[in-house]
Design an enzyme around this catalytic site. Structure first.
Site, short mmCIF file in Angstrom:
data_model
loop_
_atom_site.label_atom_id
_atom_site.label_comp_id
_atom_site.label_asym_id
_atom_site.label_seq_id
_atom_site.Cartn_x
_atom_site.Cartn_y
_atom_site.Cartn_z
N ILE A 1 0.63 -1.04 -0.24
CA ILE A 1 -0.01 0.03 -0.11
C ILE A 1 1.17 1.42 0.00
O ILE A 1 1.96 1.25 0.76
CB ILE A 1 -0.83 -0.39 0.58
CG1 ILE A 1 -1.78 1.21 1.29
CG2 ILE A 1 -0.10 0.45 2.32
CD1 ILE A 1 -3.77 0.05 2.26
N ASP B 1 0.62 5.30 0.41
CA ASP B 1 -0.21 6.70 1.09
C ASP B 1 0.06 7.16 0.11
O ASP B 1 0.15 8.20 -0.37
CB ASP B 1 -1.21 6.33 2.04
CG ASP B 1 -0.42 5.86 3.48
OD1 ASP B 1 1.25 5.94 3.11
OD2 ASP B 1 -0.98 5.55 4.22
N GLY C 1 3.62 7.86 -0.09
CA GLY C 1 4.48 7.87 -0.26
C GLY C 1 6.12 7.97 -0.46
O GLY C 1 7.16 8.16 -0.28
N VAL D 1 -8.22 0.22 5.34
CA VAL D 1 -8.26 -0.63 4.72
C VAL D 1 -7.40 -1.64 5.53
O VAL D 1 -6.34 -1.28 5.75
CB VAL D 1 -8.19 -1.24 3.35
CG1 VAL D 1 -9.18 0.37 2.42
CG2 VAL D 1 -6.83 -0.50 2.69
N ASP E 1 -2.83 -4.92 8.08
CA ASP E 1 -3.20 -4.87 9.29
C ASP E 1 -3.79 -3.77 10.06
O ASP E 1 -3.97 -2.34 9.78
CB ASP E 1 -2.05 -5.52 10.08
CG ASP E 1 -1.34 -4.65 10.41
OD1 ASP E 1 -0.83 -3.53 9.68
OD2 ASP E 1 -1.04 -4.54 11.64
N1 HPA Z 1 -4.65 -0.22 5.94
C1 HPA Z 1 -3.21 -1.09 6.66
N2 HPA Z 1 -2.11 -0.17 7.03
C2 HPA Z 1 -1.56 0.67 6.27
C3 HPA Z 1 -3.14 1.03 5.46
C4 HPA Z 1 -4.10 1.08 5.56
O1 HPA Z 1 -5.35 1.55 5.51
N3 HPA Z 1 -2.34 2.94 5.18
C5 HPA Z 1 -1.40 2.36 5.34
N4 HPA Z 1 -0.91 1.61 5.91
MG MG Z 2 0.43 -2.37 8.95
#
Ligand code: HPA
Ligand code: MG
Length: 225
Positions: A143, A145, A147, A195, A201
């Site tokens: 993931i 976000d 950056g 999420v 997690d």
């Molecule tokens: N969920 C879990 N870990 C994460 C998220 C997320 O939405 N965003 C950055 N790390």
């Molecule tokens: Mg995590």
């Protein structure tokens, strides 16, 4: 920085776009572990869709990097499932075509989240010696976000002067303060929601959920530290 080091950002395929008004699927429509009942709001991306998209990313990666030796750097913990499934799909393509992509797999661990908030101190564990990064690197992250994490990781990896770095991210979040640092291969572009599932997690919970789901407010309270 090595001359032949390329870090592409914002490729033309930015992933499947999930709009802000996407409510997700009702939990009643899917199976999920009983121990999480009441802890989730909806199924945001079903497991099968993740797998289908990953298969396509594998094909794109094969098309771009096929016949080169690559080192896959799996970003733990949240990236383990995506990495494993992506590597499986690349292996399947290598078995079933004339095109082949020899891979070795290594691991790095990053930690920056407590509850649903990113902390300033990013820990890189197991990255002391990345001297094995002599060939090309495809670095799957689960993931992205802001950056910031990806930027820090890239700086660290670049120091070992790999020939090329390509980043695969399953999810990219639309956040207002994005650093503009985006993966080369993106599974899904999602709204700025927290999420869980598919190894993502909340305080170590929900990694054992196969769909990507939105956590409920009561779930957040239950597993808060
Ligand atoms: N969920 C879990 N870990 C994460 C998220 C997320 O939405 N965003 C950055 N790390
Ligand atoms: Mg995590």
């Amino acid at each position: 920085m090595a001359d032949d080091l390329t870090i592409q950002t914002g490729g033309k395929d930015g992933g499947i776009v999930i709009n802000d008004d996407w409510p997700g699927y009702s939990l009643e429509l899917f199976n999920y572990p009983k121990h999480y009942s009441g802890d989730l709001e909806c199924v945001y991306i079903p497991h099968g869709v993740i797998m289908d998209r990953t298969e396509r990313l594998a094909r794109n990666i094969m098309g771009d990097l096929g016949d080169h030796d690559i080192v896959v750097l799996c970003v733990l913990k949240a990236g383990y499932q995506f990495c494993a499934d992506l590597v499986e799909r690349i292996k399947a393509l290598s078995r079933n075509s004339d095109h082949t992509l020899p891979m070795s797999v290594n691991f790095i661990r990053l930690k920056s989240y407590v509850n649903d908030q990113s902390t300033e101190d990013l820990h890189i564990v197991g990255a002391e010696d990345l001297s094995f990064l002599t060939g090309k690197v495809s670095s799957p992250a689960a993931i992205v976000d802001t950056g910031k994490t990806m930027k820090t990781l890239l700086k660290h990896v670049e120091a070992f002067r790999p020939k090329m770095i390509k980043v695969a991210g399953l999810l990219v979040k639309r956040v207002p303060n994005s650093s503009g640092c985006l993966p080369d291969y993106v599974g899904f572009e999602i709204p700025n929601r927290f999420v869980v599932g598919y190894a993502l997690d909340y305080n170590e919970y929900f990694r054992d959920l196969n769909h990507i789901c939105v956590i409920s407010e009561s779930g957040k309270l239950k597993y808060k530290v």
